[in-house]
Design an enzyme around this catalytic site. Structure first.
Site, short mmCIF file in Angstrom:
data_model
loop_
_atom_site.label_atom_id
_atom_site.label_comp_id
_atom_site.label_asym_id
_atom_site.label_seq_id
_atom_site.Cartn_x
_atom_site.Cartn_y
_atom_site.Cartn_z
N ASP A 159 0.94 -1.37 0.03
CA ASP A 159 -0.32 0.09 0.03
C ASP A 159 0.52 1.47 0.04
OD1 ASP A 159 -1.78 -1.59 0.14
OD2 ASP A 159 -2.95 -1.19 2.63
N ALA A 283 -7.27 4.57 11.52
CA ALA A 283 -8.17 5.06 12.17
C ALA A 283 -9.01 3.58 12.48
CB ALA A 283 -9.47 5.42 11.36
#
Length: 413
Positions: A159, A283
């Site tokens: 990523d 998150a």
């Protein structure tokens, strides 16, 4: 016979109008092109880099396009491709060489790579490297501007390669095709085994898109307020912007404003402001929900808040967030953007966060829904558990019969 008046000798009024209209068209073409879109959904005329755009839908009657219909098309064949590979990873070297050689000799494309990639020892000792070395174009981050030079981006790694590609383009971003050759791969849906077929399909326009929104973050220093000519530090982030207490032993006290209205003061280790793409990164580890990347929203998540009732919240994509260190705070704060560019936020400084008009057009391996849920299952093991055994019909019948007999043998009260 009716004559046509002219303003100058030998020039008819119709010819004069033709000159004016041609001049206006020429001026319009020479204007710098800037692509914009709604904060809530993409416009049907989105442009991504010099060549990419969303395919027009003849049945579309609204200005807001259904995300499920977002498909890539090219208004002219892509000629330049930027290849970003995971650095210092020997397992990516051979796939990188195979892809670059195929793009150069089979697809006749101009291939850009970062200068530091060509200096890796693993690449220099590879026998296939000399055949492509002189045919590669190079750039350096922070020195060379890639705006309007790249038609197509290929990421090879995890990523982090997609996050790095995002940081290179602070405005319009070309379509990104990400191959899973790293450790996590939540944002990299493609496998490299049959890369020729997959890349060919994309170059021919047979691909779905996920528009991954980015946050535009501006740091306004205390001394800059009121000076409109002072340039502010600006960043575009794909995952999240994090404000934390840094090395201080004290709780952070951070004031949060939405569209100028003071909402709350965060007391704890800090605050995460993330995109839907970033909702499955830092998150979610801090207790937030996971949001599909096509949902137009901004997520606000406290980090270890000193309050049991402070839950993560989701706000509309069109709001402006302002984050400041509280005047009574015992310490300063630190801010980082997608884990990079970490810097201090002092008393009186503010961080302004809005949704950018320049998303990342991420190419899907299948479609928006399948790619996302496959990533949830593969990378986060979402809702993975052992299945409950099915009841056997015979044992269920015996159990029911035994229960009925026991009830019949009980004496009447």
């Amino acid at each position: 016979m009716e004559t046509i008046r002219s303003e100058s000798p030998g020039t008819t009024e119709r010819e004069e109008q033709g000159k004016i209209s041609s001049s206006a068209i020429l001026k319009e073409k020479l204007k710098p092109f800037r692509r914009t879109r709604s904060l809530n959904a993409p416009s049907p005329i989105c442009q991504f880099g010099p060549c990419g755009r969303i395919m027009k839908n003849s049945a579309m009657v609204m200005t807001i396009q259904d995300p499920a219909s977002q498909r890539l098309t090219w208004h002219k064949p892509p000629l330049t491709v930027l290849v970003i590979k995971k650095v210092h990873d020997v397992s990516v070297i051979q796939p990188f060489i195979d892809l670059v050689k195929w793009l150069i000799y089979e697809k006749h494309m101009l291939v850009f790579v970062e200068t530091s990639v060509l200096e890796e020892n693993y690449l220099l000792v590879n026998p296939s490297y000399p055949a492509i070395k002189d045919k590669l174009c190079t750039f350096k981050e922070g020195r060379d501007d890639l705006t309007d030079k790249i038609d197509f981006i290929v990421c090879m790694g995890g990523d982090g390669t997609l996050l790095y590609a995002s940081s290179l383009f602070q405005q319009s971003v070309p379509p990104v095709m990400a191959f899973h050759l790293g450790s996590l791969g939540f944002l990299t849906p493609f496998e490299f085994d049959n890369f020729e077929e997959q890349v060919t399909n994309v170059l021919e326009g047979h691909a779905a898109l996920t528009l991954r929104s980015r946050l535009r973050c501006i740091i306004v220093r205390k001394n800059d307020i009121g000076d409109k000519n002072e340039p502010h530090t600006s960043f575009l982030v794909l995952n999240e912007v994090v404000v934390d207490r840094g090395p201080s032993p004290y709780l952070s006290n951070i004031d949060l404003y939405l569209d100028g209205k003071h909402v709350t003061t965060v007391q704890g280790d800090g605050l995460i402001v993330s995109t839907p793409t970033g909702s499955t990164a830092y998150a979610v580890a801090a207790g937030a929900s996971m949001i599909h990347p096509s949902v137009p929203a901004i997520m606000i998540t406290p980090i270890c808040p000193h309050s049991l009732s402070f839950r993560p919240i989701v706000v509309p994509a069109g709001v402006e967030l302002k984050i400041m260190v509280s005047p009574e705070s015992r310490n300063l704060a630190w801010v980082s953007f997608d884990g990079r560019k970490r810097q201090e936020l002092r008393h009186g400084d503010s961080l302004r966060v809005t949704m950018s008009i320049y998303p990342i057009p991420s190419i899907c391996a299948q479609d928006q829904i399948s790619d996302w849920f496959d990533s949830l299952a593969e990378c986060l093991h979402w809702n993975v558990r052992k299945r409950q055994k099915q009841l056997d019909e015979y044992s269920d019948l015996v159990h029911s019969t035994s229960s009925s007999l026991l009830l019949d043998d009980e004496p009447n009260s």
